[in-house]
Design an enzyme around this catalytic site. Structure first.
Site, mmCIF file in Angstrom:
data_model
loop_
_atom_site.group_PDB
_atom_site.id
_atom_site.type_symbol
_atom_site.label_atom_id
_atom_site.label_comp_id
_atom_site.label_asym_id
_atom_site.label_seq_id
_atom_site.Cartn_x
_atom_site.Cartn_y
_atom_site.Cartn_z
ATOM 1 N N HIS A 32 -6.849 -17.061 -12.165
ATOM 2 C CA HIS A 32 -5.723 -16.145 -12.352
ATOM 3 C C HIS A 32 -4.994 -16.005 -11.023
ATOM 4 O O HIS A 32 -5.612 -16.064 -9.947
ATOM 5 C CB HIS A 32 -6.205 -14.762 -12.811
ATOM 6 C CG HIS A 32 -6.563 -14.701 -14.256
ATOM 7 N ND1 HIS A 32 -7.503 -13.837 -14.745
ATOM 8 C CD2 HIS A 32 -6.103 -15.398 -15.332
ATOM 9 C CE1 HIS A 32 -7.611 -13.987 -16.056
ATOM 10 N NE2 HIS A 32 -6.784 -14.931 -16.426
ATOM 11 N N ASP A 34 -3.866 -13.560 -9.331
ATOM 12 C CA ASP A 34 -4.281 -12.515 -8.382
ATOM 13 C C ASP A 34 -5.561 -12.894 -7.627
ATOM 14 O O ASP A 34 -5.948 -12.203 -6.684
ATOM 15 C CB ASP A 34 -4.438 -11.162 -9.072
ATOM 16 C CG ASP A 34 -5.425 -11.157 -10.222
ATOM 17 O OD1 ASP A 34 -5.619 -12.208 -10.867
ATOM 18 O OD2 ASP A 34 -6.000 -10.091 -10.496
ATOM 19 N N HIS A 35 -6.176 -14.007 -8.000
ATOM 20 C CA HIS A 35 -7.358 -14.498 -7.288
ATOM 21 C C HIS A 35 -7.109 -15.848 -6.628
ATOM 22 O O HIS A 35 -7.909 -16.288 -5.813
ATOM 23 C CB HIS A 35 -8.542 -14.627 -8.251
ATOM 24 C CG HIS A 35 -9.028 -13.316 -8.736
ATOM 25 N ND1 HIS A 35 -10.171 -12.724 -8.239
ATOM 26 C CD2 HIS A 35 -8.521 -12.445 -9.642
ATOM 27 C CE1 HIS A 35 -10.348 -11.558 -8.831
ATOM 28 N NE2 HIS A 35 -9.361 -11.372 -9.683
#
Length: 125
Positions: A32, A34-35
């Site tokens: 994802h 955000d990672h």
């Protein structure tokens, strides 16, 4: 080392007066944004700050392809550009233990759909 690299990771490192060029490895739990989404910024920052130390990116199967695609999406032509430093991608299968950049990483399957097998990671230094 860095565990996950979201879009604001480079800014956060610099705000804490940490030199991103000193990172040897980034461990990514899943893909994802955000990672994972900060990797293109981290890599390009290294190019423009004259990084020479190799950078290892370790994550679930599909990490190499996603990194290539993200580089091209964010900065067309950047995935194939010559760099001053090597970026090595290590794809980690769930249920394995590996040595990556001097860190022992043990992976466990996680339940978090993200376009690739998500991992829980145990890092031992």
């Amino acid at each position: 080392m860095l565990l996950d690299c979201g879009a604001t990771s480079l800014t956060a490192l610099k705000a804490c007066r940490l030199d991103p060029g000193e990172l040897r490895a980034v461990f990514v739990s899943h893909l994802h944004a955000d990672h994972f989404g900060g990797l293109p910024f981290l890599i390009l920052d290294g190019q423009f700050t004259r990084r020479t130390r190799p950078l290892t990116v370790a994550g679930p199967p599909g990490t190499g392809r996603r990194l290539h695609d993200s580089m091209e999406l964010a900065f067309p032509g950047s995935a194939g550009a010559d760099r001053r430093f090597p970026v090595d991608v290590v794809e980690l299968d769930p249920g394995t233990t590996s040595d990556v950049a001097g860190v022992t990483v043990t992976t466990f399957a996680a339940d978090h759909p993200s376009g690739a097998p998500p991992l829980s990671l145990r890092l031992t230094v």
